[in-house]
Design a protein around this motif. Structure first.
Motif, PDB file in Angstrom:
ATOM      1  N   LEU A  72      38.782  63.054  51.801  1.00 49.20           N
ATOM      2  CA  LEU A  72      38.962  61.936  50.868  1.00 49.20           C
ATOM      3  C   LEU A  72      40.247  62.095  50.064  1.00 49.20           C
ATOM      4  CD1 LEU A  72      35.350  61.370  49.459  1.00 49.20           C
ATOM      5  CD2 LEU A  72      36.690  59.785  50.855  1.00 49.20           C
ATOM      6  N   ALA A  73      40.536  63.328  49.674  1.00 46.31           N
ATOM      7  CA  ALA A  73      41.765  63.580  48.915  1.00 46.31           C
ATOM      8  C   ALA A  73      42.988  63.244  49.754  1.00 46.31           C
ATOM      9  CB  ALA A  73      41.822  65.039  48.478  1.00 46.31           C
ATOM     10  N   GLY A  74      42.965  63.610  51.048  1.00 47.78           N
ATOM     11  CA  GLY A  74      44.065  63.263  51.941  1.00 47.78           C
ATOM     12  C   GLY A  74      44.215  61.764  52.092  1.00 47.78           C
ATOM     13  N   TYR A  75      43.091  61.064  52.147  1.00 53.65           N
ATOM     14  CA  TYR A  75      43.147  59.609  52.279  1.00 53.65           C
ATOM     15  C   TYR A  75      43.791  58.960  51.060  1.00 53.65           C
ATOM     16  CZ  TYR A  75      41.536  54.788  52.219  1.00 53.65           C
ATOM     17  OH  TYR A  75      41.491  53.420  52.128  1.00 53.65           O
ATOM     18  N   PHE A  76      43.427  59.420  49.863  1.00 54.07           N
ATOM     19  CA  PHE A  76      43.977  58.826  48.644  1.00 54.07           C
ATOM     20  C   PHE A  76      45.386  59.344  48.326  1.00 54.07           C
ATOM     21  CE2 PHE A  76      39.368  58.255  47.759  1.00 54.07           C
ATOM     22  CZ  PHE A  76      39.385  56.874  47.613  1.00 54.07           C
ATOM     23  N   TYR A  77      45.750  60.497  48.879  1.00 59.90           N
ATOM     24  CA  TYR A  77      47.054  61.094  48.557  1.00 59.90           C
ATOM     25  C   TYR A  77      48.187  60.417  49.315  1.00 59.90           C
ATOM     26  CZ  TYR A  77      50.728  64.639  48.183  1.00 59.90           C
ATOM     27  OH  TYR A  77      51.921  65.288  47.961  1.00 59.90           O
ATOM     28  N   TYR A  78      47.969  60.130  50.600  1.00 55.44           N
ATOM     29  CA  TYR A  78      49.044  59.591  51.430  1.00 55.44           C
ATOM     30  C   TYR A  78      49.112  58.074  51.329  1.00 55.44           C
ATOM     31  CZ  TYR A  78      49.372  64.227  53.505  1.00 55.44           C
ATOM     32  OH  TYR A  78      49.543  65.573  53.691  1.00 55.44           O
ATOM     33  N   ASN A  79      50.218  57.533  51.832  1.00 58.82           N
ATOM     34  CA  ASN A  79      50.386  56.086  51.797  1.00 58.82           C
ATOM     35  C   ASN A  79      49.417  55.420  52.769  1.00 58.82           C
ATOM     36  OD1 ASN A  79      51.542  56.231  54.443  1.00 58.82           O
ATOM     37  ND2 ASN A  79      53.520  56.731  53.539  1.00 58.82           N
ATOM     38  N   TYR A  80      49.408  54.102  52.745  1.00 54.35           N
ATOM     39  CA  TYR A  80      48.363  53.354  53.437  1.00 54.35           C
ATOM     40  C   TYR A  80      48.353  53.619  54.940  1.00 54.35           C
ATOM     41  CZ  TYR A  80      45.086  49.574  54.320  1.00 54.35           C
ATOM     42  OH  TYR A  80      43.972  48.870  54.679  1.00 54.35           O
ATOM     43  N   GLY A  81      49.516  53.781  55.560  1.00 52.79           N
ATOM     44  CA  GLY A  81      49.560  53.986  57.010  1.00 52.79           C
ATOM     45  C   GLY A  81      48.975  55.323  57.419  1.00 52.79           C
ATOM     46  N   PHE A  90      38.586  52.284  50.577  1.00 55.05           N
ATOM     47  CA  PHE A  90      39.307  51.461  51.570  1.00 55.05           C
ATOM     48  C   PHE A  90      39.309  49.997  51.158  1.00 55.05           C
ATOM     49  CE2 PHE A  90      39.058  48.739  55.352  1.00 55.05           C
ATOM     50  CZ  PHE A  90      40.283  49.031  55.942  1.00 55.05           C
ATOM     51  N   CYS A  91      38.162  49.503  50.698  1.00 56.36           N
ATOM     52  CA  CYS A  91      38.079  48.097  50.301  1.00 56.36           C
ATOM     53  C   CYS A  91      38.963  47.801  49.093  1.00 56.36           C
ATOM     54  CB  CYS A  91      36.626  47.736  49.990  1.00 56.36           C
ATOM     55  SG  CYS A  91      35.537  47.750  51.430  1.00 56.36           S
ATOM     56  N   ILE A  92      38.927  48.686  48.104  1.00 50.59           N
ATOM     57  CA  ILE A  92      39.739  48.458  46.898  1.00 50.59           C
ATOM     58  C   ILE A  92      41.219  48.535  47.214  1.00 50.59           C
ATOM     59  CG2 ILE A  92      40.293  49.374  44.614  1.00 50.59           C
ATOM     60  CD1 ILE A  92      37.587  47.927  44.830  1.00 50.59           C
ATOM     61  N   ARG A  93      41.621  49.508  48.035  1.00 52.12           N
ATOM     62  CA  ARG A  93      43.044  49.609  48.395  1.00 52.12           C
ATOM     63  C   ARG A  93      43.499  48.397  49.196  1.00 52.12           C
ATOM     64  NH1 ARG A  93      44.705  55.557  50.458  1.00 52.12           N
ATOM     65  NH2 ARG A  93      46.764  54.699  49.996  1.00 52.12           N
ATOM     66  N   THR A  94      42.604  47.850  50.004  1.00 53.18           N
ATOM     67  CA  THR A  94      42.943  46.646  50.774  1.00 53.18           C
ATOM     68  C   THR A  94      43.071  45.438  49.853  1.00 53.18           C
ATOM     69  OG1 THR A  94      41.758  47.531  52.695  1.00 53.18           O
ATOM     70  CG2 THR A  94      42.236  45.175  52.692  1.00 53.18           C
ATOM     71  N   LEU A  95      42.155  45.311  48.883  1.00 52.16           N
ATOM     72  CA  LEU A  95      42.198  44.179  47.959  1.00 52.16           C
ATOM     73  C   LEU A  95      43.429  44.220  47.059  1.00 52.16           C
ATOM     74  CD1 LEU A  95      38.446  43.966  46.847  1.00 52.16           C
ATOM     75  CD2 LEU A  95      39.671  42.388  48.346  1.00 52.16           C
ATOM     76  N   MET A  96      43.957  45.424  46.839  1.00 53.56           N
ATOM     77  CA  MET A  96      45.138  45.551  45.983  1.00 53.56           C
ATOM     78  C   MET A  96      46.372  44.900  46.599  1.00 53.56           C
ATOM     79  SD  MET A  96      44.648  49.464  44.590  1.00 53.56           S
ATOM     80  CE  MET A  96      46.291  49.482  43.829  1.00 53.56           C
ATOM     81  N   PHE A  97      46.361  44.697  47.914  1.00 53.95           N
ATOM     82  CA  PHE A  97      47.497  44.044  48.576  1.00 53.95           C
ATOM     83  C   PHE A  97      47.440  42.528  48.445  1.00 53.95           C
ATOM     84  CE2 PHE A  97      47.424  48.140  50.797  1.00 53.95           C
ATOM     85  CZ  PHE A  97      48.776  48.470  50.779  1.00 53.95           C
ATOM     86  N   ILE A  98      46.303  42.018  48.015  1.00 54.19           N
ATOM     87  CA  ILE A  98      46.140  40.565  47.880  1.00 54.19           C
ATOM     88  C   ILE A  98      46.507  40.163  46.450  1.00 54.19           C
ATOM     89  CG2 ILE A  98      44.537  38.632  48.052  1.00 54.19           C
ATOM     90  CD1 ILE A  98      42.859  40.314  49.957  1.00 54.19           C
ATOM     91  N   GLU A  99      47.499  39.318  46.320  1.00 56.67           N
ATOM     92  CA  GLU A  99      47.947  38.861  45.000  1.00 56.67           C
ATOM     93  C   GLU A  99      47.240  37.556  44.650  1.00 56.67           C
ATOM     94  OE1 GLU A  99      52.166  38.620  45.028  1.00 56.67           O
ATOM     95  OE2 GLU A  99      52.469  40.774  45.337  1.00 56.67           O
TER      96      GLU A  99
END
Length: 325
Positions: free
Chosen positions: A231-240, A283-292
Motif C-alpha cells: 500500500l505504501a508503494g502504491y501511494f508513494y509512486y505516481n499514478y502510472g 484507488f477510487c479517491i485518486r481516480t476522482l481527484m483527476f475529475i474537475e
C-alpha cells in the motif's frame, strides 16, 4: 453425585430445605477463571520491575559505578537463565507443554535483563563502536535461540521485533504509521523484504515440522508488513507506476485470502478485507481527484457510505462461508 448426597441428607432430616436450596445453587454456579488475568498482571509486573530498576539506576548513576550496575544486571540474567534451564522440559521440535508459569516469567525477566545489559554496555562503553548493526544482530540471534530452546512465543515476538530493528525499522505497524516513515523508497522495499522473509519462515516451520505453533507469529507479522509495504508503494509512486504496486497488492491479497480459507482463519480473512478496502478506496479517491467537477465531493461521500455497508456484508458472508467449510 454430590447433589444426591445432599438429597439423602435432606431426606434424613439432617439439613433444612433452605440449606438444600443454597447448596444446590452454589454447586450450579460455574466458577470464573482468572487464569489470563493473572498472567497479564504477572507479565506487566515483570515489565514494570525491569522499567523501575532502569529508572532507579538512571537517577542514581552518579553514585553507582557502571561496573557495579553491569554486574548486578548480569547476575540477574545468569540467575534467571540458570533457573529456567534447570526446570525446563526436554527440548522438542513439537510444542512443549509447560505447567510452570513461574518459570515463564523468570525467563522473561532474564531476557529483558539480557537486552538491558547489551544496551547498557553499548551506550556506556560503546563495545561495538559505530557498528550498530552488531549491537542489534547479536541480541536478535540470542532471542531466537532462547525462543526455540525454551519454546516461548513471547520471546519469539521480541526476536522478530529485533529482526526488524536490525534491518533498520520497527516491526509494529501502528508505530510505523504514526511516525509516517514511508516517505522513503528504501524503507518501503525493506518492509516488503522483511515481510517476505517472515512469511518464508512461517512456511518453513510447517514444512520441516519445527515448532509449528510458531507459524502464527511469523505469519501474523508478515501479512501486516506485506500489505502495508505494498500500500505504501502504491501511494508513494505516481499514478502510472502505482498501478503495478496495486496489481502486486491484489495478487498478495488473493493468495492470503485463499490460504486463510484453506486454514479456516477468519482473522486473516478480516485483515485481507480491511487492507483491500483501503486499497480500493485509495484507488477510487485518486481516480476522482483527476475529475474537475464540484460533484466529485458528493460522489466521494456516497462511495464511503455504500462501501461501508458493502464492507459489513462481505464480512458477514465470509464468516458464514467459513463456518460452512
Amino acid at each position: 453425585m454430590q447433589n444426591s448426597i445432599y438429597d439423602q441428607l435432606f431426606g434424613q432430616g439432617l439439613i433444612s430445605e433452605n440449606t438444600l436450596k443454597r447448596v444446590k445453587q452454589a454447586h450450579s454456579t460455574t466458577l470464573f477463571s482468572l487464569h489470563w488475568e493473572l498472567k497479564v498482571i504477572l507479565y506487566f509486573g515483570i515489565m514494570l520491575l525491569s522499567a523501575g530498576l532502569g529508572i532507579l539506576i538512571y537517577k542514581n548513576i552518579d553514585s553507582i559505578s557502571h561496573q557495579l550496575v553491569l554486574t548486578v544486571i548480569a547476575a540477574i540474567c545468569i540467575g534467571c537463565f540458570t533457573w529456567c534451564n534447570k526446570h525446563k522440559k526436554p527440548f522438542s521440535y513439537d510444542k512443549v507443554q509447560t505447567h510452570d508459569s513461574f518459570t515463564d516469567y523468570i525467563l522473561l525477566l532474564g531476557t529483558l535483563s539480557f537486552l538491558t545489559f547489551v544496551g547498557y554496555l553499548q551506550y556506556q562503553f560503546e563495545v561495538f563502536g559505530t557498528h550498530y548493526g552488531m549491537a542489534t544482530f547479536i541480541p536478535m540471534m540470542v532471542l531466537f535461540f532462547i525462543a526455540y530452546y525454551f519454546d516461548h512465543l513471547g520471546i519469539l515476538t521480541m526476536a522478530i521485533a529485533n529482526l526488524g530493528i536490525w534491518m533498520g525499522i520497527s516491526v509494529t505497524p501502528k508505530h510505523l504509521l504514526s511516525n509516517g516513515t514511508f516517505n522513503n523508497e528504501t524503507v518501503i522495499y525493506t518492509y516488503l523484504i522483511l515481510g517476505l522473509i517472515l512469511m518464508a519462515a512461517a512456511y518453513l516451520t510447517m514444512y520441516f515440522h519445527i515448532k509449528k505453533h510458531f507459524f502464527f507469529s511469523y505469519y501474523h507479522y508478515s501479512v501486516h508488513l506485506i500489505y502495508i509495504s505494498l500500500l505504501a508503494g502504491y501511494f508513494y509512486y505516481n499514478y502510472g507506476v502505482s498501478l503495478i504496486w496495486l496489481a502486486a497488492f491484489a495478487l498478495a491479497a488473493w493468495y492470503i485470502y485463499m490460504d486463510a480459507m484453506k486454514r479456516k482463519s477468519f482473522y486473516f480473512l478480516l485483515l485481507t478485507v480491511i487492507y483491500s478496502y483501503i486499497a480500493i478506496s485509495g484507488f477510487c479517491i485518486r481516480t476522482l481527484m483527476f475529475i474537475e467537477d464540484s460533484g466529485v465531493l458528493y460522489i466521494g461521500f456516497i462511495y464511503f457510505i455504500a462501501s461501508g455497508i458493502l464492507f459489513i456484508n462481505i464480512l458477514m458472508n465470509l464468516n458464514k462461508k467459513l463456518k460452512g467449510l
